[in-house]
Design an enzyme around this catalytic site. Sequence first.
Site: not given
Length: 315
Positions: A181, A229, A299
């Site tokens: 990520r 998320c 994130e």
Amino acid sequence: MQSFFADMADYVVENEPLARHTSYGVGGPARWLGRPRTIDELARLIRRCVREDIPAFTMGRGANLLVSDDGVDGMVIRLDAPAFTRVDWPAAAGAAMTGRSATVVAGAGADMFRLVTEAGRRGLAGIEGLAGIPGRLGGIVRMNAGGRWGQISDVVRALTVVNDLGDIRRLSPAEAGFGYRRSSLAGVVVCDVRIELTRDDPKAIRERFKSVWKSKASTQPMSVPSAGCVFKNPPGGSAGGLIDRAGLKGRTVGGARVSEMHANFIVTRPGATAADVFALIGQIRREVARQHGVELDLEIEVWGRRVVRTAEVVA
Ligand code: EPU
């Protein structure tokens, strides 16, 4: 102040509310919003920002982004003009070509859902596992979005970017610094992406797409405003699992709520503010640290007048 960009009035506006451009539906205005129509206009815009010492930020669909209520004191760049959304597909091929690779060059502004479905329709496999990830390709690449069925870096072979000096450069995947990520593309604007797909039966691709979509739709709140998320999974663990076990599902601050469906999603309702989301993030981080001894890292990307680093996000 507008005089900084007076000669760019065709594609730069002032004080544009960003709430209408983010999936959370929260966030204050951008001091300037630039929507260049060509790569040369983009390069010029960046050079002007550098010359005038104005910070520049690039946004895709705003699907992984939390903008603070006081907005962004700088230039926000959106690549949604046709020059940045076009996709160059390879010529159609017969069944005998199955298994062979095919190269697609797609603009950073290309919509990911359309890219994934159109690739499948054309019998090009490799990104159907990214079904259900909202966003524009540039943003997807910059955060190396993905999940259990793969991540975009698996298929990226080259990128064209405009760097922080306004120069157009070609980067290799290694130079893009992909990780879980993340990438090292924060300081550049991605313009287009060369991806390598594999020729396969459209029906088989469609089946895989459908099963990924079904699995996500049964575990994630896909039709409610969110930014996906919120936290990265800690090494070897699951942020959603930790938040769930901390008893935080349904925890609400103002218009922001921890999703009952997936605890790593914060969902918002109309009237929510960025302050609500920040406060909820602070509560989650504190509770998870207290109960499980784990510090969760964001994130999602955060923009604000104050530069807020992950560690500084407090309620
Ligand atoms: N879990 C819970 N409660 C919850 C949510 C999850 O107990 O409320 C547990 C489940 O038991 C499950 C485990 O956590 O076994 C993992 O959950 P899930 O399979 O939903 O995957 P994830 O690790 O939470 C990752 C990505 C998602 C991606 C999915 C599927 C991250 C931070 N998240 O989620 O990406 O869609 O895999 O591939 O890496 C995003 O990036 O925005 C995102 C949603």
